[in-house]
Motif scaffolding. Structure first.
Motif, PDB file in Angstrom:
ATOM      1  N   ASP A 114     -61.182  -4.843 -23.229  1.00 44.64           N
ATOM      2  CA  ASP A 114     -61.993  -5.704 -24.173  1.00 44.64           C
ATOM      3  C   ASP A 114     -63.322  -5.950 -23.691  1.00 44.64           C
ATOM      4  N   ARG A 115     -63.977  -6.788 -24.050  1.00 44.05           N
ATOM      5  CA  ARG A 115     -65.461  -6.698 -23.794  1.00 44.05           C
ATOM      6  C   ARG A 115     -65.531  -7.733 -22.424  1.00 44.05           C
ATOM      7  N   THR A 116     -64.340  -8.328 -21.734  1.00 41.81           N
ATOM      8  CA  THR A 116     -64.179  -9.115 -20.617  1.00 41.81           C
ATOM      9  C   THR A 116     -63.854  -8.234 -19.501  1.00 41.81           C
ATOM     10  N   GLY A 117     -63.575  -6.976 -20.010  1.00 47.64           N
ATOM     11  CA  GLY A 117     -63.022  -5.944 -18.929  1.00 47.64           C
ATOM     12  C   GLY A 117     -61.400  -6.202 -18.507  1.00 47.64           C
ATOM     13  N   VAL A 118     -60.887  -6.835 -19.537  1.00 44.75           N
ATOM     14  CA  VAL A 118     -59.456  -7.075 -19.423  1.00 44.75           C
ATOM     15  C   VAL A 118     -58.802  -5.709 -20.313  1.00 44.75           C
ATOM     16  N   ILE A 119     -57.765  -5.096 -19.670  1.00 46.56           N
ATOM     17  CA  ILE A 119     -56.865  -4.115 -20.162  1.00 46.56           C
ATOM     18  C   ILE A 119     -56.008  -4.294 -21.426  1.00 46.56           C
ATOM     19  N   ARG A 120     -56.240  -3.941 -22.524  1.00 54.33           N
ATOM     20  CA  ARG A 120     -55.368  -4.435 -23.659  1.00 54.33           C
ATOM     21  C   ARG A 120     -54.340  -3.316 -24.140  1.00 54.33           C
ATOM     22  N   ASP A 121     -54.642  -2.078 -23.899  1.00 51.74           N
ATOM     23  CA  ASP A 121     -53.658  -0.935 -24.264  1.00 51.74           C
ATOM     24  C   ASP A 121     -53.567   0.133 -22.957  1.00 51.74           C
ATOM     25  N   TRP A 122     -52.615   0.680 -23.072  1.00 56.32           N
ATOM     26  CA  TRP A 122     -51.826   1.761 -21.743  1.00 56.32           C
ATOM     27  C   TRP A 122     -50.868   2.419 -22.184  1.00 56.32           C
ATOM     28  N   ASN A 123     -51.102   3.671 -22.533  1.00 53.87           N
ATOM     29  CA  ASN A 123     -49.844   4.485 -22.922  1.00 53.87           C
ATOM     30  C   ASN A 123     -49.238   5.184 -21.671  1.00 53.87           C
ATOM     31  N   PRO A 124     -47.920   5.601 -22.131  1.00 50.93           N
ATOM     32  CA  PRO A 124     -47.000   6.257 -21.272  1.00 50.93           C
ATOM     33  C   PRO A 124     -47.618   7.211 -20.167  1.00 50.93           C
ATOM     34  N   ALA A 125     -48.553   8.187 -20.681  1.00 52.90           N
ATOM     35  CA  ALA A 125     -49.315   9.101 -19.582  1.00 52.90           C
ATOM     36  C   ALA A 125     -49.974   8.035 -18.509  1.00 52.90           C
ATOM     37  N   ALA A 126     -50.659   7.107 -19.021  1.00 62.13           N
ATOM     38  CA  ALA A 126     -51.604   6.358 -18.122  1.00 62.13           C
ATOM     39  C   ALA A 126     -50.616   5.494 -17.003  1.00 62.13           C
ATOM     40  N   GLU A 127     -49.105   5.150 -17.473  1.00 60.79           N
ATOM     41  CA  GLU A 127     -48.242   4.758 -16.572  1.00 60.79           C
ATOM     42  C   GLU A 127     -47.928   5.711 -15.646  1.00 60.79           C
ATOM     43  N   LYS A 128     -47.849   6.835 -15.769  1.00 60.88           N
ATOM     44  CA  LYS A 128     -47.302   8.176 -14.995  1.00 60.88           C
ATOM     45  C   LYS A 128     -48.793   8.448 -14.042  1.00 60.88           C
ATOM     46  N   LEU A 129     -49.836   8.274 -14.574  1.00 60.48           N
ATOM     47  CA  LEU A 129     -50.984   8.750 -13.670  1.00 60.48           C
ATOM     48  C   LEU A 129     -51.434   7.435 -12.680  1.00 60.48           C
ATOM     49  N   PHE A 130     -51.445   6.307 -12.937  1.00 58.45           N
ATOM     50  CA  PHE A 130     -51.850   5.208 -12.225  1.00 58.45           C
ATOM     51  C   PHE A 130     -50.608   4.363 -11.629  1.00 58.45           C
ATOM     52  N   GLY A 131     -49.295   4.582 -11.947  1.00 53.22           N
ATOM     53  CA  GLY A 131     -48.352   3.889 -11.297  1.00 53.22           C
ATOM     54  C   GLY A 131     -47.916   2.406 -11.854  1.00 53.22           C
ATOM     55  N   TRP A 132     -48.782   2.062 -12.811  1.00 51.84           N
ATOM     56  CA  TRP A 132     -48.536   0.891 -13.512  1.00 51.84           C
ATOM     57  C   TRP A 132     -47.831   0.919 -14.860  1.00 51.84           C
ATOM     58  N   THR A 133     -46.675   0.055 -14.905  1.00 54.89           N
ATOM     59  CA  THR A 133     -46.163   0.211 -16.449  1.00 54.89           C
ATOM     60  C   THR A 133     -47.061  -0.667 -17.297  1.00 54.89           C
ATOM     61  N   ARG A 134     -46.977  -0.436 -18.760  1.00 54.86           N
ATOM     62  CA  ARG A 134     -47.926  -1.084 -19.601  1.00 54.86           C
ATOM     63  C   ARG A 134     -47.513  -2.645 -19.516  1.00 54.86           C
ATOM     64  N   ASP A 135     -46.285  -3.201 -19.499  1.00 61.76           N
ATOM     65  CA  ASP A 135     -46.333  -4.501 -19.434  1.00 61.76           C
ATOM     66  C   ASP A 135     -46.764  -5.027 -18.130  1.00 61.76           C
ATOM     67  N   GLU A 136     -46.807  -4.419 -16.957  1.00 61.18           N
ATOM     68  CA  GLU A 136     -47.583  -4.786 -15.701  1.00 61.18           C
ATOM     69  C   GLU A 136     -48.895  -4.906 -15.799  1.00 61.18           C
ATOM     70  N   ILE A 137     -49.737  -4.079 -16.493  1.00 58.21           N
ATOM     71  CA  ILE A 137     -51.000  -3.774 -16.457  1.00 58.21           C
ATOM     72  C   ILE A 137     -51.920  -4.582 -17.557  1.00 58.21           C
ATOM     73  N   VAL A 138     -51.064  -4.645 -18.898  1.00 54.39           N
ATOM     74  CA  VAL A 138     -51.716  -5.319 -20.037  1.00 54.39           C
ATOM     75  C   VAL A 138     -52.184  -6.856 -19.778  1.00 54.39           C
ATOM     76  N   GLY A 139     -53.336  -7.216 -19.716  1.00 57.48           N
ATOM     77  CA  GLY A 139     -53.708  -8.609 -19.499  1.00 57.48           C
ATOM     78  C   GLY A 139     -54.255  -8.522 -18.083  1.00 57.48           C
ATOM     79  N   ARG A 140     -54.522  -7.367 -17.268  1.00 53.89           N
ATOM     80  CA  ARG A 140     -55.038  -7.451 -15.814  1.00 53.89           C
ATOM     81  C   ARG A 140     -56.372  -7.087 -16.097  1.00 53.89           C
TER      82      ARG A 140
END
Length: 474
Positions: A25-51
């Motif tokens: 979003d406009r504050t730089g907070v992650i709002r969406d994250w697909n399975p391929a992003a989980e695999k690439l960066f090592g963060w699950t969607r539940d862990e990363i959304v909101g960070r």
């Protein structure tokens, strides 16, 4: 509320994509994250959304610059780079640095990006560039004059030493003839030797004299036919070594040539030229000695039969290999492939291949490139995956309590029953911290000894609990 069919289709497409997808979003907070992003960066969607994106996948050294650029884009409406892929460093959850290609577009209340992993390709590109730089340095800094001419005697290439001796530039020499530089009699001798090499199709070494003002210089000149894969000669490569003082012996010349080819054959991986005919036939027209270590075959064996190499490709990688070659041949875009081969002794080698194609007048496509052996790197990746799996299994077996529960107003009974009365208030303080979407750890008194209590926010309304006994046996 049920999502509209188009939105649902889009969500399914994003989740199924092999490209990592993220939205901020406009504050730089992650709002969406697909399975391929989980695999690439090592963060699950539940862990990363909101960070915040800056605190997760941006390397520390680049976070200030990223924040400044993000602010400019918001305040000034800077759209530079939107919709175009850019290659930048990124950070995996475990701290490893990645190289990613990212295409950013504006999204509702922020930005969205599709990301692909370029880490291996970046490393392979660096290795290929080093090899190309090495070969170019040899050609441009050798004391031998090296040139190439077509069948009509017109120059195709001259190296740095040739430019220095004749005081010309390589660009000016292309398309010109030898008679433009030396006397007609000297040029006639050179042309006659060129014709002999072209006619015979074999190399020839002779001693030639070239006048420079009042001085006659003598050169040991080796001419080599330049041939297409079908064996037809299209030109002559000339290597001229100044032998004015007649101090060079045949052994010294042989040693110099050997050093040259040793340098080429010691380049990382296997240098090669691969040719695909319009009829579908494929062949290697050149391979360096690096093929022995990768394929357990001699260069001549591979040149005689490309099928020996292609048959080694692992069954699960053959379709991807064929598709990558077909796509590169069609578009003439650089070929980039990662896969494995099964060698004659039964061992598997993981390879990374990169090359640039060009199309011949007869419709054939020729690739010049390099294969790198990344078996050690792949083995390390597999070992790390096994270690992570074993560690997760060990944590599950050691935990007194491991669960994900709704984020209620107070700790669940399973947790409160483990903590003594005197530390209940401390437990509730930890729980309130977790409700604020903060990670929290604490050592509390349990009925059977000290307990390490770990609380982690999960998604929008859940909390992950891990509880370990620090004293005594489980």
């Amino acid at each position: 509320m049920t999502a509209p069919p188009a939105a649902g289709l889009r969500d399914r497409a994003v989740d199924a994509s092999a490209l990592a997808y993220l939205q901020v979003d406009r504050t730089g907070v992650i709002r969406d994250w697909n399975p391929a992003a989980e695999k690439l960066f090592g963060w699950t969607r539940d862990e990363i959304v909101g960070r915040r994106l800056t605190d997760t996948i941006i390397p520390p050294a680049l976070r200030s610059a990223h924040s400044a650029g993000f602010a400019r884009r918001l305040v000034g409406g800077d759209s530079g780079g939107l919709g175009h892929p850019i290659e930048v460093p990124a950070l995996h959850r475990d701290g490893a640095e990645l190289r990613i290609s990212m295409t950013v577009d504006a999204a509702e209340d922020g930005f969205a990006a599709f990301v692909s992993d370029q880490t291996d390709g970046h490393r392979a590109q660096q290795e290929l560039q080093r090899s190309n730089t090495l070969i170019s340095a040899i050609l441009q800094h050798t004391t031998a004059m090296i040139s190439a001419k077509d069948l009509d005697g017109r120059y195709l290439f001259v190296n740095g030493e040739y430019e220095r001796i004749f005081q010309v530039t390589a660009a000016d020499m292309v398309g010109r003839a030898e008679a433009d530089l030396v006397s007609a009699s000297v040029a006639a001798v050179g042309r006659a030797n060129d014709d002999e090499v072209i006619t015979s199709g074999t190399a020839k070494t002779v001693l030639e004299e070239v006048p420079f003002g009042d001085e006659i210089r003598q050169y040991v000149v080796t001419r080599v036919p330049l041939t297409d894969p079908d064996g037809s000669v299209y030109g002559v490569c000339t290597i001229a070594i100044d032998d004015t003082q007649r101090r060079r012996s045949a052994d010294v010349i042989a040693a110099g040539e050997q050093r040259f080819w040793t340098t080429v054959n010691n380049a990382p991986g296997m240098l090669y030229q691969f040719r695909a005919e319009p009829t579908g036939e494929a062949s290697f027209t050149f391979v360096s000695d690096g093929c022995r270590e990768i394929f357990q075959l001699d260069p001549d064996q591979i040149v005689d039969s490309a099928g020996q190499v292609l048959d080694m490709i692992a069954d699960e990688d053959k379709d991807a290999f064929a598709a990558s070659v077909a796509a590169s041949a069609l578009t003439l875009e650089p070929w980039d492939w990662r896969g494995s081969v099964i060698r004659p002794d039964g061992t598997r080698r993981w390879l990374c291949g990169m090359s640039r194609p060009h199309r011949k007048a007869d419709g054939a496509v020729v690739w010049d490139g390099m294969l790198l052996d990344r078996t050690a790197e792949r083995s390390t990746e597999l070992d790390l995956e096994a270690v992570r799996s074993d560690l997760a299994d060990l944590v599950d077996r050691l935990a007194v309590l491991s669960a994900t529960v709704p984020a209620g107003p107070g700790p669940v009974a399973e947790l409160t029953h483990l903590v003594t009365e005197k530390d209940q208030e401390a437990l509730f303080d930890m729980w309130r911290t977790a409700l604020r979407r903060e990670r929290v750890d604490g050592v509390l008194a349990g009925h059977e000894g000290r307990l390490l209590v770990r609380l982690r926010p999960r998604g929008a309304d859940e909390i992950g609990i891990s509880c370990f006994r620090l004293d005594g046996a489980a």
